[in-house]
Design a protein around this motif. Structure first.
Motif, PDB file in Angstrom:
ATOM      1  N   UNK A  78     -34.307  16.731  50.944  1.00 24.70           N
ATOM      2  CA  UNK A  78     -34.726  15.848  50.031  1.00 24.70           C
ATOM      3  C   UNK A  78     -33.791  14.782  50.198  1.00 24.70           C
ATOM      4  N   UNK A  79     -34.403  12.895  50.398  1.00 25.71           N
ATOM      5  CA  UNK A  79     -33.652  11.984  50.640  1.00 25.71           C
ATOM      6  C   UNK A  79     -32.965  11.264  49.068  1.00 25.71           C
ATOM      7  N   UNK A  80     -32.491  11.373  48.697  1.00 27.87           N
ATOM      8  CA  UNK A  80     -32.063  10.302  47.490  1.00 27.87           C
ATOM      9  C   UNK A  80     -31.845   8.975  48.349  1.00 27.87           C
ATOM     10  N   UNK A  81     -32.374   7.713  48.251  1.00 29.23           N
ATOM     11  CA  UNK A  81     -31.637   6.566  48.989  1.00 29.23           C
ATOM     12  C   UNK A  81     -31.849   5.077  47.545  1.00 29.23           C
ATOM     13  N   UNK A  82     -30.407   4.230  47.925  1.00 28.67           N
ATOM     14  CA  UNK A  82     -30.368   3.558  47.543  1.00 28.67           C
ATOM     15  C   UNK A  82     -32.041   2.161  46.690  1.00 28.67           C
ATOM     16  N   UNK A  83     -31.428   1.717  45.784  1.00 25.46           N
ATOM     17  CA  UNK A  83     -33.206   1.119  45.341  1.00 25.46           C
ATOM     18  C   UNK A  83     -33.622   0.329  46.136  1.00 25.46           C
ATOM     19  N   UNK A  84     -34.975   0.500  46.123  1.00 26.94           N
ATOM     20  CA  UNK A  84     -36.200  -0.052  46.992  1.00 26.94           C
ATOM     21  C   UNK A  84     -36.191  -1.647  47.081  1.00 26.94           C
ATOM     22  N   UNK A  85     -35.899  -2.316  45.399  1.00 29.55           N
ATOM     23  CA  UNK A  85     -35.374  -3.749  45.377  1.00 29.55           C
ATOM     24  C   UNK A  85     -34.521  -4.567  45.903  1.00 29.55           C
ATOM     25  N   UNK A  86     -33.306  -2.988  46.406  1.00 28.33           N
ATOM     26  CA  UNK A  86     -31.787  -3.878  47.034  1.00 28.33           C
ATOM     27  C   UNK A  86     -31.830  -3.518  48.638  1.00 28.33           C
ATOM     28  N   UNK A  87     -32.738  -3.216  48.918  1.00 29.71           N
ATOM     29  CA  UNK A  87     -33.073  -2.437  50.429  1.00 29.71           C
ATOM     30  C   UNK A  87     -33.936  -1.879  50.849  1.00 29.71           C
ATOM     31  N   UNK A  88     -34.502  -2.048  52.472  1.00 29.35           N
ATOM     32  CA  UNK A  88     -34.748  -1.552  52.646  1.00 29.35           C
ATOM     33  C   UNK A  88     -34.694   0.116  53.217  1.00 29.35           C
ATOM     34  N   UNK A  89     -33.695   0.514  53.163  1.00 28.72           N
ATOM     35  CA  UNK A  89     -33.594   1.700  53.457  1.00 28.72           C
ATOM     36  C   UNK A  89     -35.051   3.122  52.675  1.00 28.72           C
ATOM     37  N   UNK A  90     -35.396   2.533  51.599  1.00 22.81           N
ATOM     38  CA  UNK A  90     -36.337   3.630  50.978  1.00 22.81           C
ATOM     39  C   UNK A  90     -37.072   3.280  51.907  1.00 22.81           C
ATOM     40  N   UNK A  91     -37.637   2.154  52.033  1.00 22.26           N
ATOM     41  CA  UNK A  91     -38.723   1.968  52.548  1.00 22.26           C
ATOM     42  C   UNK A  91     -38.746   2.842  54.109  1.00 22.26           C
ATOM     43  N   UNK A 127     -29.914  22.330  44.605  1.00 21.21           N
ATOM     44  CA  UNK A 127     -29.578  23.448  46.057  1.00 21.21           C
ATOM     45  C   UNK A 127     -29.028  24.186  45.793  1.00 21.21           C
ATOM     46  N   UNK A 128     -28.062  24.367  45.394  1.00 20.54           N
ATOM     47  CA  UNK A 128     -26.735  25.950  45.870  1.00 20.54           C
ATOM     48  C   UNK A 128     -28.201  26.678  45.701  1.00 20.54           C
ATOM     49  N   UNK A 129     -28.360  26.657  45.052  1.00 15.32           N
ATOM     50  CA  UNK A 129     -28.350  27.794  43.429  1.00 15.32           C
ATOM     51  C   UNK A 129     -30.078  28.480  44.363  1.00 15.32           C
ATOM     52  N   UNK A 130     -30.628  27.936  45.019  1.00 13.47           N
ATOM     53  CA  UNK A 130     -31.436  28.298  45.986  1.00 13.47           C
ATOM     54  C   UNK A 130     -32.558  27.396  45.280  1.00 13.47           C
ATOM     55  N   UNK A 131     -32.789  26.608  44.569  1.00  8.19           N
ATOM     56  CA  UNK A 131     -34.352  26.153  43.739  1.00  8.19           C
ATOM     57  C   UNK A 131     -34.973  25.853  44.786  1.00  8.19           C
ATOM     58  N   UNK A 132     -36.510  25.661  45.718  1.00  6.85           N
ATOM     59  CA  UNK A 132     -37.140  24.766  46.430  1.00  6.85           C
ATOM     60  C   UNK A 132     -37.100  23.425  46.386  1.00  6.85           C
TER      61      UNK A 132
END
Length: 280
Positions: A78-91, A127-132
């Motif tokens: 799972x990748x959680x990133x900075x707002x797409x309105x502030x950076x190109x990272x999400x795209x 995630x550490x609890x084993x959740x999918x």
């Protein structure tokens, strides 16, 4: 193994916390002339004037997601990133995720700083609890939607130069020596209100955070740019006025954010947390 969570360096998560949760941090870029500094890896110039920033590239994120998928032994990333309105990272992350056949999912936090950091941490702990992967994704989205970020800056010059707030709003904020309070709305940095002094602006910052927190379980973060004493005072006020704080973080703005907000800036993130279990 379990799902591995990836975020980027704009999350401002203290290194010991990210390590304890197994978070993988992708560095963003700070640029000066022909020099490209990787945040969290390279030594960044103390003087942030004249610097610009850039997001992570698709190639960099493909490499990071691949490493994380190996660590998860196939459970997913799972990748959680900075707002797409502030950076190109999400795209860039969206493009990179296409390489992995559904094993990598992307969340736009619509925020930055610990507005990004808290959903990333909550996802890693879940995630550490084993959740999918699907449930970890839903958890991150839920927590990201709960959070609110408020920012006080001494001057809007850095934001105007970096293009993170409109010129009109910047001029409005500096007229007659007004001190602006900003916030993130739908991932965009906008003017919330103006005051005449720093003292009043910081008081309104605290009031806004307290109002948002309500009486639920809440995590709070106070960011600062070379203003540690001011940040600790704000954190103390919040802890006295918010009844159910389960986590408090006081930390510097990352250099990538500091380039835009300037010296003296204070940011507060308030993140009401899910009640169904003890994760925080």
């Amino acid at each position: 193994m379990s799902v591995v969570v990836v975020t980027d360096s704009s999350a401002c998560i203290p290194p010991e916390t990210s390590e304890a949760c197994g978070l993988q941090i992708v560095p963003l870029h700070i640029l000066r002339d022909d020099c490209d500094f990787l945040e969290g890896i390279d030594a960044v110039p103390e003087d942030l004037s004249g610097l610009t920033t850039a997001g992570a590239s698709p190639a960099e994120l493909t490499e990071a997601y691949g490493r994380a998928l190996d660590l998860s032994q196939g459970d997913g990333v799972l990748a959680v990133h900075i707002s797409r309105q502030l950076s190109s990272t999400w795209d860039a992350g969206r493009q990179a995720a296409e390489e992995f056949g559904g094993k990598v999912r992307i969340v736009d936090s619509a925020s930055t700083g610990m507005g990004l950091g808290f959903p990333a941490l909550e996802a890693a702990r879940f995630a550490a609890t084993g959740s999918p992967l699907d449930l970890v994704y839903e958890r991150a989205v839920d927590v990201a939607e709960r959070g609110r970020a408020f920012i006080f800056v001494d001057k809007l010059d850095q934001l105007r130069r970096g293009g993170r707030i409109s010129t009109a709003a910047a001029l409005l904020g500096t007229a007659l020596a007004m001190k602006p309070l900003l916030h993130l709305v739908d991932g965009k940095l906008v003017l919330k209100e103006k005051t005449r002094t720093s003292t009043k602006a910081l008081a309104r910052l605290v009031d806004a955070a307290v109002e948002r927190a309500g009486r639920s379980r809440v995590a709070i973060a106070v960011h600062h740019m070379k203003a540690r004493e001011r940040a600790e005072s704000i954190a103390t006020q919040l802890s006295e006025r918010i009844p159910n704080v389960v986590e408090t973080v006081v930390t510097d703005f990352s250099a990538v954010l500091g380039v835009h907000v300037g010296v003296g800036a204070i940011g507060v993130v308030v993140c009401p947390l899910p009640e169904e279990d003890g994760a925080s």
